[in-house]
Design a protein around this motif. Sequence first.
Motif, PDB file in Angstrom:
ATOM      1  N   THR A  91     -35.265 -44.404 -47.720  1.00 47.31           N
ATOM      2  CA  THR A  91     -34.770 -43.787 -46.491  1.00 47.31           C
ATOM      3  C   THR A  91     -33.632 -42.829 -46.793  1.00 47.31           C
ATOM      4  O   THR A  91     -32.742 -43.145 -47.590  1.00 47.31           O
ATOM      5  N   VAL A  92     -33.672 -41.655 -46.149  1.00 43.26           N
ATOM      6  CA  VAL A  92     -32.582 -40.683 -46.217  1.00 43.26           C
ATOM      7  C   VAL A  92     -31.973 -40.587 -44.826  1.00 43.26           C
ATOM      8  O   VAL A  92     -32.684 -40.315 -43.851  1.00 43.26           O
ATOM      9  N   TYR A  96     -25.250 -38.903 -45.779  1.00 44.08           N
ATOM     10  CA  TYR A  96     -25.901 -38.983 -47.074  1.00 44.08           C
ATOM     11  C   TYR A  96     -25.410 -40.141 -47.921  1.00 44.08           C
ATOM     12  O   TYR A  96     -26.086 -40.583 -48.842  1.00 44.08           O
ATOM     13  N   GLN A 152     -27.355 -32.682 -49.145  1.00 42.62           N
ATOM     14  CA  GLN A 152     -28.570 -33.187 -48.528  1.00 42.62           C
ATOM     15  C   GLN A 152     -29.692 -33.285 -49.556  1.00 42.62           C
ATOM     16  O   GLN A 152     -30.449 -34.249 -49.587  1.00 42.62           O
ATOM     17  N   LEU A 156     -31.804 -36.508 -51.108  1.00 41.66           N
ATOM     18  CA  LEU A 156     -33.256 -36.491 -51.181  1.00 41.66           C
ATOM     19  C   LEU A 156     -33.736 -36.829 -52.592  1.00 41.66           C
ATOM     20  O   LEU A 156     -34.666 -37.626 -52.774  1.00 41.66           O
ATOM     21  N   LEU A 169     -37.009 -40.299 -43.145  1.00 44.47           N
ATOM     22  CA  LEU A 169     -35.855 -39.414 -42.985  1.00 44.47           C
ATOM     23  C   LEU A 169     -35.345 -39.509 -41.552  1.00 44.47           C
ATOM     24  O   LEU A 169     -36.043 -39.136 -40.601  1.00 44.47           O
ATOM     25  N   PRO A 172     -31.919 -36.180 -41.020  1.00 45.31           N
ATOM     26  CA  PRO A 172     -31.092 -35.840 -42.184  1.00 45.31           C
ATOM     27  C   PRO A 172     -30.443 -34.464 -42.103  1.00 45.31           C
ATOM     28  O   PRO A 172     -29.527 -34.170 -42.864  1.00 45.31           O
ATOM     29  N   PHE A 201     -40.369 -38.312 -40.435  1.00 48.37           N
ATOM     30  CA  PHE A 201     -39.139 -37.604 -40.111  1.00 48.37           C
ATOM     31  C   PHE A 201     -38.786 -37.865 -38.648  1.00 48.37           C
ATOM     32  O   PHE A 201     -39.619 -37.676 -37.761  1.00 48.37           O
TER      33      PHE A 201
END
Length: 351
Positions: A91-92, A96, A152, A156, A169, A172, A201
């Motif tokens: 997971t992002v 961050y 970012q 990733l 995501l 993000p 996303f």
Amino acid sequence: MTETTDAPADASLPAIRLRSLRKTFGEVVAVDSVDLDIADGEFLTLLGPSGSGKTTVLRMIAGFELPTAGTVELAGVDVTQKAPFDRDVNTVFQDYALFPHMSVQENVEYGLKVKKVPKAERRQRAEEALASVRLEGYGDRKPTAMSGGQRQRVALARALVNRPKVLLLDEPLGALDLKLREEMQVELKAIQREVGITFVFVTHDQEEALTMSDRIAVFNNGGIEQIGTPAEVYEHPATEFVAGFVGTSNLLRGEASRAVLGHDGVFSVRPEKIRVAEPGAVAGEGEDSALGRVREVVYVGSGTRYVVDLEVGGSLVALEQNQRSTSMDVMGMRGRQVRLVWRKEHEYRVG
């Protein structure tokens, strides 16, 4: 990611399968009986306003929340009750959460180090992950010396280095300024194509969803209102909510629908499909039109939005490119009577 003893998954199965997924917090129903299949290698966006259930669904896929009812499958394996570290996902987040005292290389390697991957392999995989997000040569830098967009991409790379089957995501790009966010939208989709893994996303930004997605699932009140390609969701909204949330709400209903279209029901016409003409203009074959008065003019540089109150009731927004007009020209339209004209094929019944 820890190894599991599950049998190899069938490659023909969806990367993610949600069935009757439900989540309640006390009396509040956050997610209500969601069914969703996400294909292997797909970029799927969960789109909706705050409180619609999209982030809760993402957290249940990740294992950070357990469903009240229903199941989560990854490549055919039921992981509903498994811990996050037992799921082949990463997971992002919008934050961050990079370690400021570590270099970029050390940040990316960290998860592999925890899993006791040998040092040489860690370094190689981290360098490959940084290359995949176009950050070759940045390994020795500290995150604090990098821009928001670069940080970012480090986050990733840290997720990609584990080679997950699915990358989740959670908004993000939300902390980035508009110009950088637009650049990262294009870049993120390009990265997804290159690495070829499934991206899920979450966003509330409809332009972001339309820019990047293979498909969009539009959430509202804990459920999915519509699933489809960006073109399907935008051009053919299934409900009034989708018509209003994805793009500008432009609906003809009631007396306006009967007088202009000759039909009962609710119909959507997108602003860019409408032409602003002189009041005496006549609709051609295959066209519909409505007389109205311009209430507001919004000049946005490349185009102008006209808010027009219709004589038969209701209002429509028309969007025209400023190919020959200046801001002074278009501002003079306020208060003028006009005829709005569009092709019948661009009318779409919703609901």
